[in-house]
Design an enzyme around this catalytic site. Structure first.
Site, PDB file in Angstrom:
ATOM      1  N   ASP A 125       0.840  -1.209   0.000  1.00 10.09           N
ATOM      2  CA  ASP A 125       0.000   0.000   0.000  1.00 10.09           C
ATOM      3  C   ASP A 125       0.870   1.253   0.000  1.00 10.09           C
ATOM      4  O   ASP A 125       2.009   1.227   0.460  1.00 10.09           O
ATOM      5  CB  ASP A 125      -0.902   0.018   1.251  1.00 10.09           C
ATOM      6  N   GLU A 126       0.308   2.314  -0.503  1.00 11.00           N
ATOM      7  CA  GLU A 126       0.890   3.658  -0.402  1.00 11.00           C
ATOM      8  C   GLU A 126       2.387   3.709  -0.691  1.00 11.00           C
ATOM      9  O   GLU A 126       3.149   4.324   0.056  1.00 11.00           O
ATOM     10  CB  GLU A 126       0.622   4.228   0.999  1.00 11.00           C
ATOM     11  N   ALA A 127       2.798   3.074  -1.779  1.00 10.57           N
ATOM     12  CA  ALA A 127       4.208   3.125  -2.169  1.00 10.57           C
ATOM     13  C   ALA A 127       4.441   4.417  -2.956  1.00 10.57           C
ATOM     14  O   ALA A 127       4.856   4.387  -4.112  1.00 10.57           O
ATOM     15  CB  ALA A 127       4.569   1.884  -2.973  1.00 10.57           C
TER      16      ALA A 127
END
Ligand code: NGO
Length: 536
Positions: free
Chosen positions: A341-343
């Site tokens: 997530d949220e890279a």
């Protein structure tokens, strides 16, 4: 399956609860018509439990547990263990001996047998002579035991002798889950929680037939699991937490103990190492993991999206291999969650490269990949599960990407943030939690259908639901309880109970009836005005 109880006209039930409320003497249970005697005052009507059983056929004489009751089990180690667990709950409050035996008849009987139970279902039959639980597996018996618990008065949960009577309504419950994956996640990275605190939560989850415990073991603020080949991850990367406290980590023995305890409650542990973003704790521990070769300081804030493993560097994959190998070796469960997530600090090309290289490592060590749904923006491995954490109004293109992956075989676990994130505030006055996904009152958390949530996703792709509890603002077991209760039982019901019986008005009455049980167990909860709690 027959559905006698479920066909009770809704209006009657609603009217019943309104009358009870008006009388100001709200008692346990959904259907007053099933509250015949004063002795039964405090016991649930058959079916008046959470999650709602698949089918309920009330009728016949109730069973009363007495000082002569025995717990009769098959001559089988695991069945005996489930029997001992049940006796362990009943003995302190009833004060009865409740011996475990493989002989005799009557009493409480736990037996393995054939029937339409599936891997986790059971049948509970209660009559004047006893209560018999039958299941194909010990897991089914264990879930049946949770039903039996809830059919007894809430005082049964207390740890000192209570007056009773200990009566179980007569009739038959036939039950099996709607979905195989019914999860809860605990973020032990933002704030660290001890083995004992995790075990306490496991016991709370088991009461609602949750069968997957997802542990978020690493994030920017802390690395929480000992990895022998990279020891500084835990000793340094685990040495702080949000707000700068001492943090902590699990030794391998600690982690094995959590896995063992979870298994004793028929929960599978799903460990998560969040990658390639959310990795500041790892990057701070080993300079070589950074693209620029420099270790950043430890981080105790709550921003997201600023850290990334270095996709082009070979050492990144040595690291991933070592971590996954050691974690897989500690984990008997099927899954290994790799985050994803949220890279935001990883380019799309690097993200795809990273996932293409790391997913086969998970497979090499015998595990199935789980990732947050951003994984569907890369190429999910065959058999992978994607965990959806978007909102009702997430960009349709993002949803379409998830749906497309599901159409191509990726399984889905649904954790919509504006429904199932237990760290969202209930109202703007909730002292804990966040509100980036909105405010999530009890009804909002319950009142949706996982089967129709992502339009176009095939039924077979929906493996279940999970309620994550992120802990940026959560520090203690009391904090956990306050955010999980009363929303967690709703998530459990979404995962377990048939869609046909989904009904907020009936649910809120069954939910209200849980409150005395939480009181008896020492679980503090949010007294939502949406729920008709018993007075007092
Ligand atoms: C997001 C984010 C987490 C936060 C959480 C807080 C996911 C999958 N990534 O959920 O890092 O802790 O929200 O609600």
């Amino acid at each position: 399956m027959r559905r006698h109880h479920r066909t009770t006209p809704r209006v009657t039930r609603l009217l019943g609860s309104l009358l009870l409320l008006a009388a100001g003497t709200f008692t346990l249970g959904a259907a007053p018509a099933e509250h015949p005697s004063a002795g039964q005052r405090d016991a649930a009507p058959l079916g008046g439990i959470v999650p709602a059983p698949a089918s309920v056929e009330p009728g016949g004489a109730p069973y009363r547990i007495t000082r002569d009751t025995a717990v009769r089990v098959d001559d089988n180690r695991e069945v005996r263990r489930v029997g001992a667990y049940l006796a362990g709950i009943l003995r302190p409050s009833t004060g009865y001996r409740l011996p475990l035996t493989t002989h005799g008849h009557g009493g409480i009987r736990l037996r393995l047998g054939k029937g339409p139970f599936g891997a986790e279902g059971y049948r509970l039959h209660s009559g004047a002579d006893g209560v018999t639980l039958t299941a194909r597996t010990p897991a089914g018996l264990f879930h049946g035991v949770q039903t039996l618990r809830q059919l007894l008065p809430a005082a049964v949960e207390r740890d000192s002798v209570q007056p009773g009577p200990w009566q179980v309504a007569g009739g038959t419950v036939q039950d099996a889950p709607r979905y195989p994956y019914r999860g809860a996640m605990l973020d032990v990275s933002r704030h660290f929680f001890t083995v004992r605190q995790v075990e306490r939560y496991i016991d709370e989850l088991a009461l609602y037939k949750i069968n997957e415990l997802h542990l978020h073991l690493s994030d920017d603020q802390g690395w929480r699991i000992a990895i022998d080949s990279w020891p500084r991850l835990a000793t340094y990367g685990g040495s702080t937490q949000v707000g700068g406290g001492p943090g902590g980590h699990y030794t391998k023995a600690d982690y094995r103990e959590i896995v063992r305890y979870a298994a004793s409650r028929y929960l599978e542990v799903v460990p998560e190492i969040d990658m390639p973003g959310h990795t500041n704790a790892a990057l701070a521990s080993y300079a070589e993991l950074n693209c620029n070769g420099t270790a950043p300081p430890l981080y105790t804030g709550t921003d997201v999206g600023f850290s990334s493993l270095c996709a082009p560097k070979p050492v990144t994959y040595d690291f991933a291999d070592d971590v996954i190998r050691e974690l897989a070796a500690l984990t008997p469960g099927r899954y290994l969650h790799i985050g994803g997530d949220e890279a935001h600090s990883t380019s799309h090309a690097d993200y795809v490269t990273f996932m293409d290289r790391v997913q086969p490592i998970v497979a090499r060590y015998g595990k199935t990949v789980v990732g947050w749904h951003q994984l569907t923006g890369a190429t999910p491995a065959k058999g992978a599960l994607a965990q959806y954490w978007g909102l009702d109004d997430t960009d349709p293109a993002e949803k379409a990407q998830v749906v497309k992956a599901a159409q191509h075989g990726t399984g889905l676990v649904l954790s919509p943030a504006d429904r199932l994130y237990l760290d969202m505030k209930y109202t703007e006055d909730t002292p804990l939690g966040q509100d980036w996904a909105g405010l999530v009152e009890v009804r909002r958390a319950y009142d949706w259908d996982p089967g129709h949530y992502l339009q176009g996703a095939p039924d077979s792709a929906i493996r279940g639901v999970e309620a994550p509890l992120w802990t940026e603002t959560i520090r203690t077991s009391a904090d956990i309880d306050f955010m999980a209760f009363p929303r967690l039982p709703g998530a459990a019901e979404l995962g377990w109970s048939p869609a046909a019986g989904h009904d907020w008005d009936a649910y809120k009455v069954r939910l209200a009836a849980q409150a005395p049980r939480w009181d008896a167990l020492g679980i503090g909860y949010y007294r939502s005005p949406q729920v008709p709690w018993p007075a007092g």
